[in-house]
Every structure is written in C-alpha cells, then in structure tokens.
Design a protein around this motif. Sequence first.
Motif, PDB file in Angstrom:
ATOM      1  N   ILE A   1       0.837  -1.209   0.000  1.00 45.37           N
ATOM      2  CA  ILE A   1       0.000   0.000   0.000  1.00 45.37           C
ATOM      3  C   ILE A   1       0.866   1.250   0.000  1.00 45.37           C
ATOM      4  O   ILE A   1       0.541   2.256  -0.646  1.00 45.37           O
ATOM      5  CB  ILE A   1      -0.947  -0.036   1.208  1.00 45.37           C
ATOM      6  N   SER A   2       1.990   1.205   0.707  1.00 44.80           N
ATOM      7  CA  SER A   2       2.877   2.376   0.747  1.00 44.80           C
ATOM      8  C   SER A   2       3.522   2.661  -0.603  1.00 44.80           C
ATOM      9  O   SER A   2       3.998   3.782  -0.833  1.00 44.80           O
ATOM     10  CB  SER A   2       3.964   2.173   1.802  1.00 44.80           C
ATOM     11  N   ARG A   3       3.536   1.679  -1.485  1.00 41.94           N
ATOM     12  CA  ARG A   3       4.129   1.883  -2.823  1.00 41.94           C
ATOM     13  C   ARG A   3       3.145   2.464  -3.830  1.00 41.94           C
ATOM     14  O   ARG A   3       3.513   2.686  -4.983  1.00 41.94           O
ATOM     15  CB  ARG A   3       4.677   0.565  -3.359  1.00 41.94           C
ATOM     16  N   VAL A   4       1.919   2.689  -3.436  1.00 41.75           N
ATOM     17  CA  VAL A   4       0.946   3.299  -4.343  1.00 41.75           C
ATOM     18  C   VAL A   4       1.329   4.757  -4.545  1.00 41.75           C
ATOM     19  O   VAL A   4       1.399   5.537  -3.598  1.00 41.75           O
ATOM     20  CB  VAL A   4      -0.480   3.178  -3.774  1.00 41.75           C
ATOM     21  N   LYS A   5       1.569   5.125  -5.776  1.00 44.48           N
ATOM     22  CA  LYS A   5       2.002   6.480  -6.095  1.00 44.48           C
ATOM     23  C   LYS A   5       0.811   7.422  -6.156  1.00 44.48           C
ATOM     24  O   LYS A   5      -0.302   7.021  -6.484  1.00 44.48           O
ATOM     25  CB  LYS A   5       2.752   6.507  -7.429  1.00 44.48           C
ATOM     26  N   GLY A   6       1.089   8.660  -5.839  1.00 41.79           N
ATOM     27  CA  GLY A   6       0.060   9.680  -5.932  1.00 41.79           C
ATOM     28  C   GLY A   6      -0.087  10.206  -7.346  1.00 41.79           C
ATOM     29  O   GLY A   6       0.549   9.741  -8.297  1.00 41.79           O
ATOM     30  N   VAL A   7      -0.931  11.187  -7.472  1.00 37.54           N
ATOM     31  CA  VAL A   7      -1.203  11.802  -8.764  1.00 37.54           C
ATOM     32  C   VAL A   7      -0.166  12.883  -9.019  1.00 37.54           C
ATOM     33  O   VAL A   7       0.143  13.689  -8.134  1.00 37.54           O
ATOM     34  CB  VAL A   7      -2.631  12.389  -8.801  1.00 37.54           C
ATOM     35  N   LYS A   8       0.384  12.905 -10.213  1.00 39.96           N
ATOM     36  CA  LYS A   8       1.377  13.909 -10.573  1.00 39.96           C
ATOM     37  C   LYS A   8       0.706  15.252 -10.746  1.00 39.96           C
ATOM     38  O   LYS A   8      -0.304  15.376 -11.441  1.00 39.96           O
ATOM     39  CB  LYS A   8       2.093  13.495 -11.858  1.00 39.96           C
ATOM     40  N   GLN A   9       1.266  16.240 -10.116  1.00 39.69           N
ATOM     41  CA  GLN A   9       0.722  17.585 -10.193  1.00 39.69           C
ATOM     42  C   GLN A   9       1.359  18.322 -11.366  1.00 39.69           C
ATOM     43  O   GLN A   9       2.565  18.551 -11.389  1.00 39.69           O
ATOM     44  CB  GLN A   9       0.975  18.352  -8.897  1.00 39.69           C
ATOM     45  N   LEU A  10       0.548  18.684 -12.334  1.00 36.58           N
ATOM     46  CA  LEU A  10       1.007  19.387 -13.527  1.00 36.58           C
ATOM     47  C   LEU A  10       0.745  20.873 -13.359  1.00 36.58           C
ATOM     48  O   LEU A  10      -0.348  21.370 -13.650  1.00 36.58           O
ATOM     49  CB  LEU A  10       0.303  18.842 -14.777  1.00 36.58           C
ATOM     50  N   GLY A  11       1.745  21.578 -12.859  1.00 39.00           N
ATOM     51  CA  GLY A  11       1.598  23.012 -12.654  1.00 39.00           C
ATOM     52  C   GLY A  11       0.891  23.322 -11.340  1.00 39.00           C
ATOM     53  O   GLY A  11       0.587  22.439 -10.534  1.00 39.00           O
ATOM     54  N   PHE A  12       0.609  24.597 -11.148  1.00 42.27           N
ATOM     55  CA  PHE A  12      -0.048  25.068  -9.935  1.00 42.27           C
ATOM     56  C   PHE A  12      -1.223  25.940 -10.329  1.00 42.27           C
ATOM     57  O   PHE A  12      -1.182  26.672 -11.325  1.00 42.27           O
ATOM     58  CB  PHE A  12       0.923  25.887  -9.063  1.00 42.27           C
TER      59      PHE A  12
END
Length: 418
Positions: A109-120
Amino acid sequence: MGKQRIKPNYRRRVLRLPDLDHCKLAVLNSLGSPASRRVYEYAIDQFIAWYCSEPRLAFNRIVVVRYRMYLESRHLAANTINQQLAAVRRLAHEAADSGLLSPELAAGISRVKGVKQLGFRSGNWLSAEQSSAVLQHSCGDGLRAKRDYAMLAMLFGCGFRRSELVGLELDEIQMRQGHWAVVDLIGKGGHIRTVPIPQWVKAGLDQWIVAAKVTEGRIFRRVARAGKVWGKGISQNVVWYVVKTCCQRAGLEHIAPHDLRRTCAKLCHTNGGELEQIQFLLKHVSVQTTERYLGCKQNLGHPVNDLIDLRTEGRPQEKYIKYAPVQGSTPIEKAPRQWIECGHGGPDHDQPVFDGKHLSLPERTDLVEVRKDHRSQSLRRCPGARTSRSDSGSTEDGQPDPAVVGSVGIGTLPDRTP
C-alpha cells in the motif's frame, strides 16, 4: 511427551469496521497538530465509507489503487487526492504495527504512487486600489465595524493565516527595535516567527482594543447584534464571513482569507520588498512557495507576449532609389527588401530568403553588364578593375564570382539587346 505443535503464521488480510476504527484512533493520536487531525479524520472517514460500501477481499495495494481511480473520477485536485492517499497509507502502517494487517500488504500500500501535479493553480491577488476599497467598506463607528477593520488590516498588512489571526493574544504584541511586532508567533507546522506590524495596522488594532476593552487573552472577540462584546474568542468561520462580506461590498467575488495573505506578499514585492524578507514575513520553508505567492511564475497583469506588436496597418513603407556607380550602364533601381517565409523552418533555414523579383545589386565598381547571347545572363569582372584577393573571393581565371551570382541571380539586369 507429545510432539510440540508449531503455531501457523496466520496474518490477516481483511479489516472489519471495528479494526478500521481502532486504526483510525491510532492515526489521530499520533498527530500533534489539530488541523492535521481534522484533515486526516475526514480523509479516513471518506475511505472507510468507500471501503465498506461493497464487500472487499482484502485491504491491499489493488484496493488502494482502485480508490485512487475513484478519487480521480470525481475530478478532484492533485493535492486533494495525494492528501487522501497519504491518510490511507498512514492507516495501513498503523494497522500493521497493531498486528491487524500483514506487513507485506502494508508495504504494498505504501508503494501506491500519488497523482502527478502538472503546474499550480493560479490564486487571487488584489491590487492596492481593491485592497483600499475593501478596507473602506469595513469602516464604521460600531464595535463590529471596528473589529472587522482591524481583522482585515491584520490580514492585508501582516499576511496572517486564519488560525493565526484567531489565536492572536494581546501579550504577543510587543515593541522590538522601535517597531511594533507580534513576537514568537507559532504558525503552521509549529514554526515560530516574528511579524512586524505597520503603523496604520496598529492604529486600527488600537481602536478595536480600546473600544472592546480587551485587557488580556485573545484580541478578537464575538460581537452581539446589540453591540456587546462577549466570549473569549472567535472561530475561523467568522474570518471567512468578514472577508466574504466586505469583498462583496467592494464588488469582489470568490475571495478567500488566504487570498489576502497572497495580496500582502504581492504588495510588498511590488513596493520594492526583498524576496528573502517576504519569506521571513510569511515563514515559508521553501523560497519557491514564496515565489508562487508573489505570482512570479506567470504575471497575468503584464504578460510578456503583450510586448509583441506585429501590426502593419498605418506604418509607412520604406522606398528609396540608388544607382550603381558604373559608367555607361543603365541605372538599376534598388527596391526595399521583401521577406518571404521559409516553408521548412529549423536551424538550416534560419537565414531570411529573398524574393527574386525584388533583389538589389550590391555596390561594386568592378562589375559591368554582359549583353544577352546564347549564354545565360551573368556578371563577370571588369579587366580594368584591380581588387585584392581578400575582397574578391573569386579565382583569377575569369570565372564569375560565385557570391555575386548567387546573391543577384538571373533577370535582375535590364535587357539591352536591340
């Protein structure tokens, strides 16, 4: 004596609702900040509601990946999704430490990656005129008007957060180096900073303190409809209401209290404030966060592409005539250069391309006109002219100059054949 039985290594894979509640309490007890506990509690409740909505085989990596896809389907922001996943990872670690979940499943579960943030996302900034208009619409003679003006002045002039403004106490305002300041303010993440108070902000704050007769404790209090001060403080919702109401009076919509913090940083930078001092004022760990508050990533007020002006209407066209200094030849008109667009582009076509109908003759005194015969029109060197080898760039055997032929071309000299 009988043979000793080996206890099987049984590890749980499924978490029931009581187990999830136990892990949730363990997660909340491990957090020190009240704001973090509130955010994590909401995120874990959202996950438990989704997890128990239908039967699951196990609490593993695949289930968390499916939950991430569910969050993405709701079109949430990248920061919100990553925050929800961080709470789920913390829940899995606490379950593994309590013996309620297999350590291998918790590691997956700790290896589940988050969503990449494209810009702000772009925030809201108020100009100096808009900020003055908001403060003007909060002025008044009543206690509530004085409190609202003092709160907005602290937000605009000092860049406070909602929680910092609500928890501000009277004994924290002290004189340091001949200037009033909020000393040892504990902000987000437990960071301690000292915030200077401008004179106009201190004047509005003193009016509220004197009118409300605040002698100790928190500075900002509740004000009843009858104009009576009561209670020992206010909530963060009061700050939301004051900012929203005063901004609507000034004709501004969708303005949050944190936008006034961005406005404070922007106005400080506009009036010549140093980036390092603004970082100290807002207490940002990273200077990149301060740059986002200043809007340095993209200036929408004065964008760089406004400097481009390619309009041609109303511009005079240059036209001039020069004559070649060759005796006995017909004068050649030199028209202004007209550019044509290269259809290929790239580094091999960086040089401009000329239109063959408007080419001009270079000013060289050693060129004469050759009459039209069975050969193509060309230019060759005059026998009487003597030039240095460095100037000519052609051979001595009477061959035409390649540079001249290439730049002039065919059809540039008038035809004088009878």
